[in-house]
Design a protein around this motif. Structure first.
Motif, PDB file in Angstrom:
ATOM      1  N   SER A 264     -23.403  60.503  -6.693  1.00 41.94           N
ATOM      2  CA  SER A 264     -24.194  59.879  -6.818  1.00 41.94           C
ATOM      3  C   SER A 264     -25.843  59.248  -6.060  1.00 41.94           C
ATOM      4  O   SER A 264     -25.423  59.273  -4.925  1.00 41.94           O
ATOM      5  CB  SER A 264     -23.621  58.071  -7.458  1.00 41.94           C
ATOM      6  N   ASN A 265     -26.438  59.153  -6.690  1.00 42.69           N
ATOM      7  CA  ASN A 265     -28.428  58.749  -5.929  1.00 42.69           C
ATOM      8  C   ASN A 265     -27.499  57.438  -6.127  1.00 42.69           C
ATOM      9  O   ASN A 265     -28.964  57.155  -5.703  1.00 42.69           O
ATOM     10  CB  ASN A 265     -29.339  59.859  -6.815  1.00 42.69           C
ATOM     11  N   SER A 266     -26.909  56.420  -6.647  1.00 39.29           N
ATOM     12  CA  SER A 266     -26.626  55.156  -6.274  1.00 39.29           C
ATOM     13  C   SER A 266     -26.664  54.549  -5.412  1.00 39.29           C
ATOM     14  O   SER A 266     -25.391  55.444  -4.740  1.00 39.29           O
ATOM     15  CB  SER A 266     -26.577  54.862  -6.932  1.00 39.29           C
ATOM     16  N   ILE A 267     -27.261  53.334  -4.710  1.00 36.32           N
ATOM     17  CA  ILE A 267     -27.256  53.037  -3.022  1.00 36.32           C
ATOM     18  C   ILE A 267     -26.327  51.386  -3.270  1.00 36.32           C
ATOM     19  O   ILE A 267     -27.259  50.291  -4.013  1.00 36.32           O
ATOM     20  CB  ILE A 267     -28.275  53.005  -2.618  1.00 36.32           C
ATOM     21  N   ASP A 268     -25.350  51.183  -3.110  1.00 38.26           N
ATOM     22  CA  ASP A 268     -24.562  50.014  -3.319  1.00 38.26           C
ATOM     23  C   ASP A 268     -25.208  48.427  -2.531  1.00 38.26           C
ATOM     24  O   ASP A 268     -24.467  48.314  -1.548  1.00 38.26           O
ATOM     25  CB  ASP A 268     -22.836  49.817  -2.937  1.00 38.26           C
ATOM     26  N   SER A 269     -26.405  48.726  -2.731  1.00 42.04           N
ATOM     27  CA  SER A 269     -27.441  47.495  -2.214  1.00 42.04           C
ATOM     28  C   SER A 269     -27.028  46.378  -3.623  1.00 42.04           C
ATOM     29  O   SER A 269     -26.956  45.800  -4.072  1.00 42.04           O
ATOM     30  CB  SER A 269     -28.658  47.597  -2.065  1.00 42.04           C
ATOM     31  N   PRO A 270     -27.868  44.878  -2.922  1.00 45.97           N
ATOM     32  CA  PRO A 270     -27.662  43.651  -3.030  1.00 45.97           C
ATOM     33  C   PRO A 270     -28.664  43.289  -4.548  1.00 45.97           C
ATOM     34  O   PRO A 270     -27.993  43.737  -5.005  1.00 45.97           O
ATOM     35  CB  PRO A 270     -28.548  43.061  -1.581  1.00 45.97           C
ATOM     36  N   SER A 271     -29.658  44.311  -4.309  1.00 44.05           N
ATOM     37  CA  SER A 271     -30.244  44.640  -5.751  1.00 44.05           C
ATOM     38  C   SER A 271     -29.901  46.200  -6.265  1.00 44.05           C
ATOM     39  O   SER A 271     -30.170  47.246  -5.250  1.00 44.05           O
ATOM     40  CB  SER A 271     -31.975  44.849  -5.604  1.00 44.05           C
ATOM     41  N   LYS A 296     -31.228  49.190   5.215  1.00 42.57           N
ATOM     42  CA  LYS A 296     -30.288  50.561   4.572  1.00 42.57           C
ATOM     43  C   LYS A 296     -29.237  49.367   4.202  1.00 42.57           C
ATOM     44  O   LYS A 296     -28.542  48.594   4.564  1.00 42.57           O
ATOM     45  CB  LYS A 296     -29.519  51.311   6.300  1.00 42.57           C
ATOM     46  N   VAL A 297     -27.573  49.943   4.031  1.00 46.73           N
ATOM     47  CA  VAL A 297     -26.583  49.443   3.415  1.00 46.73           C
ATOM     48  C   VAL A 297     -25.461  50.876   4.145  1.00 46.73           C
ATOM     49  O   VAL A 297     -24.961  51.803   3.855  1.00 46.73           O
ATOM     50  CB  VAL A 297     -26.383  49.952   1.830  1.00 46.73           C
ATOM     51  N   GLY A 298     -24.335  49.664   5.072  1.00 44.17           N
ATOM     52  CA  GLY A 298     -23.951  50.613   5.922  1.00 44.17           C
ATOM     53  C   GLY A 298     -21.788  49.959   5.369  1.00 44.17           C
ATOM     54  O   GLY A 298     -22.016  49.235   5.043  1.00 44.17           O
ATOM     55  N   ALA A 299     -21.588  50.786   5.674  1.00 44.73           N
ATOM     56  CA  ALA A 299     -20.132  50.100   4.878  1.00 44.73           C
ATOM     57  C   ALA A 299     -19.648  48.767   5.457  1.00 44.73           C
ATOM     58  O   ALA A 299     -18.073  48.001   5.535  1.00 44.73           O
ATOM     59  CB  ALA A 299     -18.732  51.386   5.177  1.00 44.73           C
ATOM     60  N   VAL A 300     -19.931  48.783   6.909  1.00 45.06           N
ATOM     61  CA  VAL A 300     -19.191  48.165   7.916  1.00 45.06           C
ATOM     62  C   VAL A 300     -20.516  46.530   8.248  1.00 45.06           C
ATOM     63  O   VAL A 300     -19.985  45.245   7.723  1.00 45.06           O
ATOM     64  CB  VAL A 300     -18.802  48.275   9.257  1.00 45.06           C
ATOM     65  N   THR A 301     -21.661  46.580   8.189  1.00 46.52           N
ATOM     66  CA  THR A 301     -22.205  45.829   8.985  1.00 46.52           C
ATOM     67  C   THR A 301     -23.228  45.706   7.249  1.00 46.52           C
ATOM     68  O   THR A 301     -24.315  44.495   7.688  1.00 46.52           O
ATOM     69  CB  THR A 301     -23.523  46.347   9.434  1.00 46.52           C
ATOM     70  N   GLY A 302     -23.044  45.728   6.156  1.00 54.12           N
ATOM     71  CA  GLY A 302     -24.072  46.412   5.002  1.00 54.12           C
ATOM     72  C   GLY A 302     -25.061  46.918   4.727  1.00 54.12           C
ATOM     73  O   GLY A 302     -25.691  46.775   5.581  1.00 54.12           O
ATOM     74  N   GLU A 350     -44.599  54.116  -6.025  1.00 53.04           N
ATOM     75  CA  GLU A 350     -44.969  54.906  -7.538  1.00 53.04           C
ATOM     76  C   GLU A 350     -43.376  54.587  -8.751  1.00 53.04           C
ATOM     77  O   GLU A 350     -43.905  55.385  -9.450  1.00 53.04           O
ATOM     78  CB  GLU A 350     -45.790  56.070  -7.749  1.00 53.04           C
ATOM     79  N   GLY A 351     -43.203  54.196  -8.243  1.00 56.07           N
ATOM     80  CA  GLY A 351     -41.569  54.516  -8.816  1.00 56.07           C
ATOM     81  C   GLY A 351     -40.929  53.441  -9.838  1.00 56.07           C
ATOM     82  O   GLY A 351     -42.100  52.229  -9.728  1.00 56.07           O
ATOM     83  N   GLU A 352     -40.269  53.596 -10.362  1.00 56.16           N
ATOM     84  CA  GLU A 352     -39.754  52.500 -11.005  1.00 56.16           C
ATOM     85  C   GLU A 352     -39.059  50.679 -10.097  1.00 56.16           C
ATOM     86  O   GLU A 352     -38.315  51.462  -9.037  1.00 56.16           O
ATOM     87  CB  GLU A 352     -38.292  52.662 -12.093  1.00 56.16           C
ATOM     88  N   ASP A 353     -38.611  49.965 -10.795  1.00 56.45           N
ATOM     89  CA  ASP A 353     -38.618  48.270  -9.893  1.00 56.45           C
ATOM     90  C   ASP A 353     -36.822  49.547  -9.431  1.00 56.45           C
ATOM     91  O   ASP A 353     -37.039  48.503  -7.240  1.00 56.45           O
ATOM     92  CB  ASP A 353     -38.137  47.699 -10.284  1.00 56.45           C
ATOM     93  N   ARG A 354     -35.611  49.713  -9.608  1.00 56.25           N
ATOM     94  CA  ARG A 354     -34.680  49.968  -8.447  1.00 56.25           C
ATOM     95  C   ARG A 354     -35.130  51.357  -7.547  1.00 56.25           C
ATOM     96  O   ARG A 354     -34.032  51.636  -6.914  1.00 56.25           O
ATOM     97  CB  ARG A 354     -33.680  50.014  -9.671  1.00 56.25           C
TER      98      ARG A 354
END
Length: 390
Positions: A264-271, A296-302, A350-354
């Motif tokens: 997937s090209n999604s990132i499990d980030s807060p936003s 960055k979003v890491g599996a341990v430090t988030g 220049e992209g959309e918000d996400r």
């Protein structure tokens, strides 16, 4: 008065527009750009119209490779920005000298990085790490650095690698569907936990690949033999696929899906974050010039953010070879065991918000006194060496 090297380069760049004709063929156009002061790697992405549209004292650079259609990974196009010619000349000079420094590999050399200045300053610095007396080495190499600041740092106790905290639990995927395995969560090899990166695309085979750190496989990843799996919260572990390509120098392992789940090209980030493409070398320089931070979003430090400390870095701290095309950013607390394989990214201006663009991978962190940053291979370097893109 005789011009300095940088002043001569700025003059050549500033007058490029006068030497470009809308009717010239591609070969003549590229020859004109290179003789005018452009690096070939930059020139190949630009067109005649890009130069004809430049203002006085400005030159075009390509800052990103971005999908025109977010849902079509093969719809890559160049993102062009106009920057001061003096700033571009300073940065290109620093990149050139950093490369020369790495090739020289003098005794005690542990690595170096380019630190672009602001657009207003039109400067750039080369930061050099050494294991011996910095001043004696400065006398040896300073003559190479006309027009570029040189920062020397002596690094000690590089051999004593510190382990990360042991009491942190990795973030697991909450659920899995056919087209939604977000990056930023834990993935698993036979030996360890790492972080799953966003989908990596191979134009030569039209493959969409999972990706993580190659060093997560003990002894190095072996294509077709080693497998990658996904621990899922309150569910059975999911087998993602087998290693298709292993690149130990860049520290990435690309994994071909078995077919049950897809990258997937999604990132499990807060936003919510969707990867739309990646930054080029000069795109990273632009971020530094504007004082922008990476995430960055890491599996341990988030989720963490941090300042970019250097681009096009050379890292010779580990193994018996040097790694090129690295990014240094943030601090050593931004990465720990299990975070390797995550990517650093920044919002797409220049992209959309996400929408975000990938800067590079996160593979390691400093562990010695006096310096604090995360490092990993830049996305542009992976594209240059292997053709993959985000």
């Amino acid at each position: 008065m005789e011009r300095t090297h940088n002043e001569h380069l700025v003059h050549r760049l500033a007058t490029l527009r006068d030497r470009i004709d809308a009717g010239m063929d591609r070969r003549e156009f590229l020859r004109t750009l290179v003789t005018g002061g452009y690096a070939l790697g930059v020139a190949k992405f630009l067109g005649v119209d890009d130069f004809l549209a430049a203002g006085d004292g400005e030159v075009p650079i390509v800052t990103g490779l971005v999908r025109s259609d977010p849902d079509d990974p093969w719809s890559i196009e160049e993102r062009v920005k106009y920057v001061p010619a003096e700033w571009y000349a300073a940065v290109e000079k620093a990149l050139e000298l950093n490369e020369r420094l790495a090739r020289t590999a003098f005794t005690g050399y542990l690595g170096s990085a380019v630190v672009p200045g602001s657009y207003e300053s039109a400067t750039a610095t080369v930061s050099v790490g050494v294991s011996t007396d910095a001043e004696s080495i400065r006398e040896t190499v300073e003559g190479l650095f006309e027009g570029v600041s040189l920062q020397m740092e002596t690094i000690i106790d590089v051999e004593d690698i510190e382990e990360g905290p042991e009491d942190l639990e990795p973030r697991l995927a909450g659920s899995v569907s056919m087209d939604d395995v977000p990056s930023g969560v834990a993935c698993q090899t036979a030996e360890s936990i790492a972080t799953l990166g966003p989908a990596l695309y191979d134009p030569s085979s039209r493959q969409e690949l999972f990706v993580t750190a190659e060093h997560a496989f003990a002894g190095g990843a072996t294509p077709s033999r080693d497998q990658l799996s996904l621990p899922v919260e309150n569910a059975e572990t999911v087998d993602l696929g087998a290693v298709e390509y292993a690149h130990p120098t860049e520290d990435i392992a690309a994994v071909a899906p078995y077919g049950g789940t897809a990258p997937s090209n999604s990132i499990d980030s807060p936003s919510p974050a969707r990867v739309r493409g990646q930054f080029t070398r000069l795109g990273l320089a632009d971020l530094v010039a504007r004082g922008e931070k990476l995430e960055k979003v890491g599996a341990v430090t988030g989720h963490t953010t941090g300042k970019i400390q250097g681009i096009d870095a050379v890292t010779c701290f580990t193994d018996d070879f040097c790694r090129y095309g690295q990014i240094r950013w943030g601090g050593e607390m931004d990465l720990t065991d299990g975070d390797s394989g995550s990517v650093s990214f920044h919002s797409d201006p220049e992209g959309e918000d996400r929408d975000v663009l990938v800067a590079g991978f996160n593979n390691a962190r400093t562990w010695w006194p006096g310096q604090s940053y995360v490092w990993g291979v830049a996305a542009y370097k992976i594209t240059e060496e292997h053709g993959y893109h985000f």
